[in-house]
Write an enzyme that holds these catalytic residues in place. Structure first.
Site, mmCIF file in Angstrom:
data_model
loop_
_atom_site.group_PDB
_atom_site.id
_atom_site.type_symbol
_atom_site.label_atom_id
_atom_site.label_comp_id
_atom_site.label_asym_id
_atom_site.label_seq_id
_atom_site.Cartn_x
_atom_site.Cartn_y
_atom_site.Cartn_z
ATOM 1 N N CYS A 21 0.819 -1.214 0.000
ATOM 2 C CA CYS A 21 0.000 0.000 0.000
ATOM 3 C C CYS A 21 0.853 1.264 0.000
ATOM 4 O O CYS A 21 0.393 2.314 -0.442
ATOM 5 C CB CYS A 21 -0.950 0.000 1.192
ATOM 6 S SG CYS A 21 -0.138 -0.169 2.792
ATOM 7 N N GLU A 48 6.837 -0.447 11.890
ATOM 8 C CA GLU A 48 5.583 -1.196 11.770
ATOM 9 C C GLU A 48 5.841 -2.667 11.468
ATOM 10 O O GLU A 48 6.859 -3.039 10.892
ATOM 11 C CB GLU A 48 4.674 -0.558 10.723
ATOM 12 C CG GLU A 48 5.307 -0.386 9.354
ATOM 13 C CD GLU A 48 4.820 -1.393 8.348
ATOM 14 O OE1 GLU A 48 4.170 -2.377 8.756
ATOM 15 O OE2 GLU A 48 5.103 -1.200 7.161
ATOM 16 N N SER A 51 9.274 2.929 6.693
ATOM 17 C CA SER A 51 7.824 2.795 6.670
ATOM 18 C C SER A 51 7.119 4.075 7.066
ATOM 19 O O SER A 51 7.669 4.909 7.787
ATOM 20 C CB SER A 51 7.381 1.672 7.615
ATOM 21 O OG SER A 51 7.811 0.417 7.152
ATOM 22 N N SER A 63 -7.135 -6.949 7.247
ATOM 23 C CA SER A 63 -8.486 -7.024 7.814
ATOM 24 C C SER A 63 -8.487 -7.787 9.135
ATOM 25 O O SER A 63 -9.178 -7.398 10.088
ATOM 26 C CB SER A 63 -9.438 -7.694 6.824
ATOM 27 O OG SER A 63 -9.606 -6.898 5.679
#
Length: 444
Positions: free
Chosen positions: A86, A151, A146, A231
């Site tokens: 992403c 992360e 990041s 998710s």
């Protein structure tokens, strides 16, 4: 993905075998200048490019394999790994050609593959070669590059990109070594520094921002679109915050059912998505899709059903899962990955003191990789030197050294020293090589 390839060990072993193989190759082809394999990298990231641009250049797994196959078939790269997340799109390659030419070819390929004009993304594009490319992937795997410092997701994403390339036969000795060592660097930094204390992730940041904007999540109804790793992290953080009502939709029903079995909630069929939007207070979406899964028309219809009750949407997908025009709908608040600025700042402040220690470990590991690379080159060159008359060896070695400007003086000294040992059977240095080492040390 079929039979899994076993990656080669991290330690450099079998120098004699390397020399034998290289010598056989030289005997078949005849003496030639054999340049050391060089590493090339091009990419964009959240630091240089907007989410609009990143989603245009993003690769799905099948696209990454297809593109890498084409890069090899066209002779642009010998080995390829594509890292697409992403927050970044990066192409890593190993080549025996001059990296400047390959970097240009990689840029043109990226433009052609995605049908995006080079002029549109070139200002955001960065290039790295050899030591700088090694430093970059080590920093990425360590979480130092990041959006959320330290992360936890990126190490898994690097591992996944490497595994896909390995299983697809896209890697070789150089990128295998590079990515294995990058994964080791990432694990070591997380073990030996506090950079990943209370590890941050995009999922956690998204939940944290939603919690702040909605003044708590304890009484909110939440719908999750997607059932992948991000998710699942979102669901876990929501459960930790006592969210009472949770619904999950995913194209593959079994994956959504598995999440519900672990954390609770209700599974909804994917086809019911448009009709389900009248229920939640918060929607968190993280799916891999070419087109938005939430369109303006879909959300507008839902808002009529909701009588314009406020709807919060956290879009954690790249490409984005929510159509851009949906942001204009009254009473709908859409936030994406690039909107996590305040959470990012808080995270960086909490971990800032650990950065120097982590960077020192990165530099230590870079030195080790570059010495390994020089050692591999020395094996190949030694075999070539043994195939020519002794009076020509020094001249040939100098030609090789001229082609290795990407190596530091120390690395080239290591390279010459290894060749001297290989050619002299580990005995005392010959005067010619001792003189060459002295000149290198003096920078001449």
């Amino acid at each position: 993905m079929g039979n899994r390839r076993t990656p080669p060990p991290l330690r450099f072993e079998g120098a004699a075998r390397e020399r034998r193989e290289a010598r056989t190759d030289v005997e078949k082809k005849g003496p030639a200048i054999t340049f050391a394999m060089e590493i090339a990298l091009i990419g964009i990231s959240y630091r240089t490019a907007s989410i609009e641009l990143r989603e245009k250049l993003a690769f799905r797994v099948d696209q990454a394999c297809e593109a890498a196959d084409q890069l090899k078939a066209r002779g642009i790269l010998k080995e390829v790994i594509i890292l697409s997340t992403c927050n970044r799109v990066e192409l890593y390659g190993a080549t025996r050609e001059r990296t400047a030419d390959n970097l240009s070819a990689m840029e043109l390929f990226l433009s052609s593959y995605h049908q995006v004009a080079l002029s549109e993304f070139r200002p955001a594009l960065y290039q790295r070669t050899d030591r700088e490319a090694v430093r970059h992937i080590y920093s990425v795997a360590a979480g130092l590059d990041s959006l959320l410092l330290g992360e936890s997701e990126i190490l898994g994403q690097v591992r996944a990109a490497y595994s896909v390339a390995l299983d697809h036969g896209l890697t070789g000795r150089v990128l295998n070594r590079l990515f294995q060592s990058a994964l080791e660097v990432g694990k070591r930094i997380r073990a030996e520094t506090e950079i990943a204390t209370r590890p941050m992730s995009v999922a956690f940041a998204g939940v944290k921002q939603a919690e702040a904007l909605m003044r708590g999540l304890q009484n909110q109804r939440v719908m999750i679109i997607g059932a992948g790793a991000t998710s699942e992290q979102v669901v876990k953080h929501l459960c930790d915050r006592g969210v009472p009502q949770l619904r999950i939709l995913n194209r593959t029903l079994e994956n959504a059912s598995a999440l519900v079995a672990r954390y609770g909630g209700e599974v909804l069929p994917w086809e019911s998505l448009p009709q389900c939007l009248d229920w939640p207070d918060l929607v968190v979406s993280s799916v891999s899709a070419r087109e938005p899964v939430l369109t303006r028309e879909m959300i507008e219809r839902a808002m009529l059903e909701r009588q314009h009750r406020r709807l919060m949407i956290m879009d954690l997908g790249v490409p984005r899962n929510v159509a851009v025009p949906a942001r204009e709908i009254p009473d709908v608040h859409v936030s994406d990955i690039d909107g996590l600025a305040e959470i990012v700042l808080q995270n960086k402040r909490a971990r800032q003191e650990e950065i120097p220690r982590a960077l020192a470990l990165v530099e230590e590991q870079i030195d080790g990789f570059m010495r390994w690379q020089a050692g591999v080159a020395a094996c190949t060159v030694s075999a070539e030197l043994l195939s020519v008359p002794e009076h020509r060896r020094e001249e040939l070695l100098r030609q090789h050294l001229q082609s290795m400007s990407h190596l530091s003086v120390e690395e080239r000294l290591h390279f010459v020293g290894l060749i001297d040992k290989f050619l002299n059977g580990g005995k005392t240095s010959s005067p010619a090589y001792a003189q060459m080492e002295a000149k290198l040390s003096a920078g001449t």
